[in-house]
Design an enzyme around this catalytic site. Structure first.
Site, PDB file in Angstrom:
ATOM      1  CG  ASP A  95      -1.861   1.124   0.955  1.00 55.15           C
ATOM      2  OD1 ASP A  95      -3.187   0.183   0.979  1.00 55.15           O
ATOM      3  OD2 ASP A  95      -1.885   2.286   1.041  1.00 55.15           O
ATOM      4  CG  ASN A 140     -12.188  -0.853   3.998  1.00 53.48           C
ATOM      5  OD1 ASN A 140     -12.601  -1.433   5.379  1.00 53.48           O
ATOM      6  ND2 ASN A 140     -10.617  -0.422   4.317  1.00 53.48           N
ATOM      7  CD  GLN A 185     -14.659  -0.695  -2.325  1.00 51.42           C
ATOM      8  OE1 GLN A 185     -15.679  -1.417  -2.113  1.00 51.42           O
ATOM      9  NE2 GLN A 185     -13.925  -1.216  -3.974  1.00 51.42           N
ATOM     10  CB  VAL A 225      -9.136   1.709  -5.032  1.00 54.60           C
ATOM     11  CG1 VAL A 225      -8.831   1.728  -6.409  1.00 54.60           C
ATOM     12  CG2 VAL A 225      -8.397   3.094  -4.670  1.00 54.60           C
ATOM     13  CG  HIS A 271      -9.133  -2.975  -2.469  1.00 57.60           C
ATOM     14  ND1 HIS A 271      -9.621  -1.995  -3.316  1.00 57.60           N
ATOM     15  CD2 HIS A 271      -8.627  -2.075  -1.361  1.00 57.60           C
ATOM     16  CE1 HIS A 271      -9.992  -1.566  -2.389  1.00 57.60           C
ATOM     17  NE2 HIS A 271      -9.373  -1.736  -0.948  1.00 57.60           N
ATOM     18  CG  HIS A 319      -6.939  -3.159   3.532  1.00 55.90           C
ATOM     19  ND1 HIS A 319      -6.215  -1.646   2.491  1.00 55.90           N
ATOM     20  CD2 HIS A 319      -8.211  -2.668   2.112  1.00 55.90           C
ATOM     21  CE1 HIS A 319      -6.678  -1.009   2.614  1.00 55.90           C
ATOM     22  NE2 HIS A 319      -8.083  -1.562   1.662  1.00 55.90           N
TER      23      HIS A 319
HETATM   24  P1  5GP Z   1     -10.003   0.733   0.355  1.00 51.37           P
HETATM   25  O1  5GP Z   1      -9.771   2.353   1.813  1.00 51.37           O
HETATM   26  O2  5GP Z   1     -10.477   1.230  -0.582  1.00 51.37           O
HETATM   27  O3  5GP Z   1     -10.216   0.027   1.539  1.00 51.37           O
HETATM   28  O4  5GP Z   1      -8.476   1.027   0.302  1.00 51.37           O
HETATM   29  C1  5GP Z   1      -7.681   1.797  -0.924  1.00 51.37           C
HETATM   30  C2  5GP Z   1      -5.955   1.438  -0.568  1.00 51.37           C
HETATM   31  O5  5GP Z   1      -5.362   1.989  -1.861  1.00 51.37           O
HETATM   32  C3  5GP Z   1      -5.704   2.382   0.236  1.00 51.37           C
HETATM   33  O6  5GP Z   1      -5.443   1.926   2.005  1.00 51.37           O
HETATM   34  C4  5GP Z   1      -4.673   3.728   0.138  1.00 51.37           C
HETATM   35  O7  5GP Z   1      -3.623   3.434  -0.364  1.00 51.37           O
HETATM   36  C5  5GP Z   1      -4.143   2.428  -1.507  1.00 51.37           C
HETATM   37  N1  5GP Z   1      -3.638   3.142  -2.643  1.00 51.37           N
HETATM   38  C6  5GP Z   1      -4.704   3.771  -3.289  1.00 51.37           C
HETATM   39  N2  5GP Z   1      -3.768   4.124  -3.906  1.00 51.37           N
HETATM   40  C7  5GP Z   1      -2.678   4.034  -4.237  1.00 51.37           C
HETATM   41  C8  5GP Z   1      -1.786   3.760  -5.708  1.00 51.37           C
HETATM   42  O8  5GP Z   1      -1.768   3.932  -6.329  1.00 51.37           O
HETATM   43  N3  5GP Z   1      -0.791   2.260  -4.674  1.00 51.37           N
HETATM   44  C9  5GP Z   1      -0.813   1.457  -4.195  1.00 51.37           C
HETATM   45  N4  5GP Z   1       0.431   0.816  -3.774  1.00 51.37           N
HETATM   46  N5  5GP Z   1      -2.007   1.322  -3.094  1.00 51.37           N
HETATM   47  C10 5GP Z   1      -2.913   2.778  -3.165  1.00 51.37           C
END
Ligand code: 5GP
Length: 114
Positions: A32, A87, A94, A96, A100, A102
Site C-alpha cells: 500500500d 472495505n 472503500q 478504490v 481488494h 488489505h
Molecule cells: P480502500 O480505502 O479502498 O479500502 O483502500 C484503498 C487503498 O489503496 C488505500 O489504503 C490506499 O492507500 C491505497 N492506494 C491508493 N492509491 C494507490 C496507489 O497508487 N498505489 C498503491 N500501492 N496503493 C494505493
C-alpha cells in the site's frame, strides 16, 4: 467509472508502478502506498470486480484464492498475527472501486476498528 479504469486497473496493466509482493494467474499483491502498519499489502484480483458486494457465485474460486494469497503474503512477510480487511462501499471506507484485501500487521492492532 469502470473498475478497470481505477488506479488498481492501471497498476495491473503496468501503467503505473507498484512494489509487488506476490502474483499469480488470478491476483496481484503489492505494498500500500500509504501504509497503516509496518506491513500493509493489498491483494487484488486481476478481474476488475468493483467491490465484494458485486461478486457472484461464479467468483467462488477467485475469492478463495484471494484469501489464500492473503495468508501466503502474511507468511512471506514473516507475520504470525495479522488482519485481513475488505472495505465494501464508500461508507465502509472503500476509496478504490476495484475489490481488494488489505493485509495489515507488524504492530498490535486495536479492535474494533473505527
Ligand atoms: P480502500 O480505502 O479502498 O479500502 O483502500 C484503498 C487503498 O489503496 C488505500 O489504503 C490506499 O492507500 C491505497 N492506494 C491508493 N492509491 C494507490 C496507489 O497508487 N498505489 C498503491 N500501492 N496503493 C494505493
Amino acid at each position: 467509472m469502470a473498475s478497470s479504469d481505477t488506479i488498481f486497473g492501471r497498476i495491473l496493466r503496468g501503467e503505473i508502478p507498484c512494489q509487488e509482493v506476490y502474483a499469480d494467474d488470478l491476483c496481484l499483491a503489492f505494498r500500500d502506498v500509504n501504509p497503516q502498519a509496518p506491513v500493509h499489502v493489498l491483494v487484488i484480483p486481476r478481474e476488475p470486480i468493483p467491490q465484494l458486494g458485486e461478486a457472484t457465485d461464479a467468483h467462488q474460486a477467485l475469492l478463495g484464492n484471494l484469501l489464500l494469497v492473503a495468508a501466503k503474503v502474511a507468511r512471506l512477510e514473516g507475520l504470525e498475527s495479522w488482519r485481513t480487511v475488505i472495505n465494501s462501499g464508500a461508507e465502509a471506507g472503500q476509496t478504490v472501486f476495484h475489490l481488494h484485501l488489505h493485509v495489515i500487521g507488524g504492530r498490535p492492532l486495536a479492535w474494533p476498528p473505527g
